[in-house]
Design a protein around this motif. Structure first.
Motif, mmCIF file in Angstrom:
data_model
loop_
_atom_site.group_PDB
_atom_site.id
_atom_site.type_symbol
_atom_site.label_atom_id
_atom_site.label_comp_id
_atom_site.label_asym_id
_atom_site.label_seq_id
_atom_site.Cartn_x
_atom_site.Cartn_y
_atom_site.Cartn_z
ATOM 1 N N CYS A 56 0.840 -1.209 0.000
ATOM 2 C CA CYS A 56 0.000 0.000 0.000
ATOM 3 C C CYS A 56 0.867 1.246 0.000
ATOM 4 C CB CYS A 56 -0.937 -0.011 1.209
ATOM 5 S SG CYS A 56 -0.081 -0.087 2.812
ATOM 6 N N CYS A 60 1.643 4.135 -3.188
ATOM 7 C CA CYS A 60 1.138 5.497 -2.976
ATOM 8 C C CYS A 60 2.186 6.469 -3.514
ATOM 9 C CB CYS A 60 0.906 5.751 -1.492
ATOM 10 S SG CYS A 60 0.557 7.486 -1.096
ATOM 11 N N CYS A 95 -7.097 13.803 -0.463
ATOM 12 C CA CYS A 95 -6.723 12.522 -1.072
ATOM 13 C C CYS A 95 -7.626 11.397 -0.570
ATOM 14 C CB CYS A 95 -5.262 12.203 -0.759
ATOM 15 S SG CYS A 95 -4.090 13.263 -1.644
ATOM 16 N N CYS A 99 -8.717 10.309 -4.201
ATOM 17 C CA CYS A 99 -7.705 9.432 -4.784
ATOM 18 C C CYS A 99 -8.367 8.156 -5.305
ATOM 19 C CB CYS A 99 -6.652 9.061 -3.735
ATOM 20 S SG CYS A 99 -5.130 10.011 -3.866
ATOM 21 N N GLN A 101 -8.136 5.033 -4.859
ATOM 22 C CA GLN A 101 -7.462 4.048 -4.012
ATOM 23 C C GLN A 101 -7.504 2.642 -4.607
ATOM 24 O OE1 GLN A 101 -9.849 6.152 -2.570
ATOM 25 N NE2 GLN A 101 -8.665 7.429 -1.155
ATOM 26 N N ASP A 102 -8.544 2.371 -5.393
ATOM 27 C CA ASP A 102 -8.641 1.032 -5.990
ATOM 28 C C ASP A 102 -7.504 0.755 -6.966
ATOM 29 O OD1 ASP A 102 -9.897 3.073 -7.543
ATOM 30 O OD2 ASP A 102 -10.873 1.567 -8.778
ATOM 31 N N CYS A 105 -3.251 2.453 -3.298
ATOM 32 C CA CYS A 105 -2.989 1.765 -2.026
ATOM 33 C C CYS A 105 -3.922 0.584 -1.789
ATOM 34 C CB CYS A 105 -3.070 2.758 -0.870
ATOM 35 S SG CYS A 105 -4.632 3.687 -0.762
ATOM 36 N N GLU A 106 -5.230 0.795 -1.889
ATOM 37 C CA GLU A 106 -6.175 -0.268 -1.574
ATOM 38 C C GLU A 106 -6.098 -1.414 -2.578
ATOM 39 O OE1 GLU A 106 -10.123 1.214 -0.975
ATOM 40 O OE2 GLU A 106 -9.494 2.720 0.494
ATOM 41 N N GLY A 122 -8.617 4.875 2.273
ATOM 42 C CA GLY A 122 -9.042 6.238 1.956
ATOM 43 C C GLY A 122 -10.041 6.781 2.952
ATOM 44 N N GLU A 125 -8.230 7.645 6.168
ATOM 45 C CA GLU A 125 -7.438 8.874 5.980
ATOM 46 C C GLU A 125 -8.338 10.102 6.070
ATOM 47 O OE1 GLU A 125 -3.925 10.227 2.950
ATOM 48 O OE2 GLU A 125 -5.737 9.388 2.047
#
Length: 478
Positions: A56, A60, A95, A99, A101-102, A105-106, A122, A125
Motif C-alpha cells: 500500500c 502510494c 486525497c 484518490c 485508491q482502488d 494503495c487499496e 481512503g 485517511e
C-alpha cells in the motif's frame, strides 16, 4: 455497540413528528455518529496485517506511512495518526476523498489480494483528518524564522498549493497567482461536490492565507501581469498551471448547440453549488435537468460528468467509450458507482457525427471492436463497417481529456522549453525548467494526471526551490 445505537437513533429520528424535536436531538446524533465513525475506523484499521512488505505504501505516490497510521487509528491515537499522515501528505483529507485508491494503495493491499476485502484506507485517511479539523489540531503555518526571499507560484491547484505550504513553512514569502476567482484549481471547479465538498478546499485555502500565503486571484498571467514582471518581482517562480485546454471532437454537426466541453459543464455545476449566478446553467445550456444526456469519454472526468448529470435530474445518461470496460482509463470504482446510480455504458462505441437542426438531437455512433495493440500496448479500437446507429441526445458532453496551453506564446517568454506534446520540460529530480530559477510541477509537466501526483511534485519542487535559494543566499554572502 455504536452501530446498534446508531440504528436505534436513526429510527427514533425518522419517527419524530416535529422539527423542534429533531433539532433537540441533533447534538445527540452528532455524538452517536462520531462514536459510530470512530468505531468503524478503528475496526477497519485493525484489519491491517502490518505486513513485512507494505505494498500500500510503495504504491502510494506520496509513500504515505499507511501501516503505522492505521495502527495508531486502531489504538485510538487519532492525533498521532493525523500528524503522521500530514507529515507526508499536505492534503490528506482531500486525497482520502478523491484518490483512486482502488488503483493505488487499496488495490495493492495484501488483504485485498488474498481475497478478504481491502482495508478502507481512503475512508480512514479522510476520517482522521476531518477529526483533526474538528478538534483544532490543524493550525496555520508558523515558520520558525522569516526569510527575505519571495516565491511566485502560478496556479492555485494542488501542486501549487502543496508547494506554497512547504515554502511558507520554510519562512519564504509566497504569492500564489491564479486566473480564477477562487483558489483550488480543479479541486474547486473540476471535481463535483458529491466527491469533494467545497468547504474542505476552502478551509485549506484559509489555513494557507492565515499562515501568510498571499493569493492574487482573477489574475491571468500573460494578460493581467507579464511573466517577465513576475520573474523580476520574485526570487523564484513555480509554474503549476495544470492543463485546461480540452481536446475537441469534429465530425458533421459538431457545432450544434447542446454540445459542450466537460470543463464548462462541471465548472457551471460547481459555481452553482457556491451560490454563484450562472446564466448558462439557468438557461439550460449547462444543465442536464429533464434532458437525455450523452457523455463521450472513459476517464475520471467522464465519470464526474455522468454522475453530475444524474444528480441534476437528467431523463437518461449514457456514456460512450470506444474500448471495452477492461481498457477504460477511469477508476473501476467510479464506473461501478455510476452504474448503481443509473448510468448506462455503451462500450466499444465512438461518435461519428451529430444530428439536429440548430440544437443537437442525437449522436451518430459507430460500433467498434478491439484490434491490434497500439504503441502503449493497449488494443486499438477499429470500426465495424455498416454498424452505425443514432443515440438520441439533447445534451452532449465531451470528456476527451485535456492538453497543455502554449505557455511560451501566451506568456511571450523565450527560452521556456516544452516537449512535443506542449508540456513544460522540467528536470525529473529538481523540477527546474530551462530557465534559471523557474520550476514547474503537476499536469503542466506530466500531462493530465492525479491530484496525488501533483501534491508530490509540489512538495519536491519546494525542496528544490529552498535548496536553490539557499545556494543563492550563500553566494551573495561571500
Amino acid at each position: 455497540m455504536a452501530e446498534q445505537r446508531m440504528l436505534k437513533f436513526v429510527k427514533v429520528a425518522r419517527d419524530m413528528p416535529s422539527k423542534r424535536q429533531a433539532e433537540e436531538r441533533r447534538g445527540d446524533f452528532h455524538e452517536i455518529y462520531r462514536e459510530f465513525a470512530e468505531a468503524k475506523a478503528a475496526e477497519q484499521a485493525s484489519r491491517c496485517s502490518q505486513c513485512g512488505v507494505p505494498y500500500c505504501q510503495s504504491h502510494c505516490p506520496l509513500h504515505n506511512n499507511i501501516p503505522d497510521w492505521l495502527k495508531l487509528t486502531a489504538e485510538g491515537r487519532l492525533r498521532e495518526a493525523y500528524e503522521l499522515s500530514q507529515a507526508t501528505n499536505t492534503f490528506p483529507e482531500i486525497c482520502g476523498r478523491i484518490c483512486p485508491q482502488d488503483r493505488l494503495c487499496e488495490g495493492n493491499c495484501v488483504i485485498e489480494q488474498s481475497g478478504h476485502g481491502t482495508v478502507t484506507i481512503g475512508a480512514i485517511e479522510k476520517y482522521i483528518t476531518d477529526t483533526a479539523w474538528e478538534e483544532g489540531w490543524v493550525l496555520p503555518v508558523t515558520p520558525l524564522a522569516e526569510r527575505e526571499e519571495s516565491v511566485g507560484v502560478i496556479g492555485a491547484g494542488p501542486g501549487g498549493l502543496a508547494a506554497a505550504d512547504a515554502l511558507r513553512k520554510a519562512g519564504f514569502r509566497v504569492t500564489v497567482y491564479d486566473r480564477h476567482d477562487r483558489s483550488g484549481g480543479l479541486l474547486v471547479y473540476g471535481i463535483p461536490g458529491f466527491k469533494l465538498e467545497k468547504e474542505v478546499v476552502v478551509r485549506r485555502n484559509k489555513q494557507l492565507a492565515d499562515g501568510g500565503v498571499e493569493f492574487v486571484l482573477n489574475c491571468d498571467v500573460g494578460k493581467d501581469v507579464s511573466f517577465a514582471d513576475l520573474r523580476q518581482k520574485h526570487d523564484a517562480i513555480l509554474i503549476a498551471t495544470g492543463v485546461y485546454k480540452s481536446r475537441d471532437l469534429g465530425g458533421p454537426g459538431s457545432g450544434l448547440k447542446g454540445i459542450v466541453r466537460a470543463i464548462d459543464y462541471l465548472t457551471a455545476s460547481n459555481r452553482k453549488s457556491f451560490g454563484d449566478d450562472v446564466p448558462e446553467f439557468a438557461s439550460g445550456e449547462l444543465n442536464a435537468e429533464g434532458r437525455r444526456v450523452v457523455v463521450i469519454g472513459g476517464g475520471d472526468t467522464a465519470m464526474d460528468c455522468v454522475r453530475t448529470a444524474i444528480r441534476q435530474g437528467a431523463t437518461s445518461v449514457k456514456c460512450l467509450y470506444r474500448r471495452d470496460r477492461a481498457n477504460m482509463p477511469g477508476s473501476q470504482r467510479e464506473v461501478a458507482n455510476a452504474e448503481e446510480e443509473g448510468v448506462e455504458f455503451a462500450w466499444l462505441t465512438a461518435p461519428k457525427g451529430f444530428t439536429g437542426e440548430e440544437a443537437v438531437a442525437g449522436v451518430r455512433v459507430g460500433r467498434m471492436r478491439l484490434g491490434a495493440p497500439d504503441a502503449s500496448g493497449r488494443q486499438s479500437p477499429e470500426e465495424i463497417p455498416d454498424a452505425d446507429y443514432t443515440e438520441p441526445a439533447e445534451l452532449v458532453i465531451k470528456a476527451l481529456g485535456f492538453e497543455p496551453e502554449e505557455l511560451p506564446r501566451l506568456w511571450d517568454v523565450d527560452g521556456l522549453e516544452v516537449t512535443r506534446w506542449g508540456t513544460v520540460k522540467a528536470d525529473f529530480m529538481t523540477k527546474q525548467t530551462s530557465l534559471e530559477g523557474v520550476f514547474a510541477v503537476g499536469d503542466i509537466v506530466r500531462g493530465a494526471s492525479l491530484v496525488v501526483w501533483a501534491i508530490r511534485d509540489g512538495r519536491e519542487a519546494a525542496d528544490s526551490i529552498i535548496a536553490h535559494l539557499n545556494a543563492q543566499a550563500s553566494i551573495a554572502a561571500e
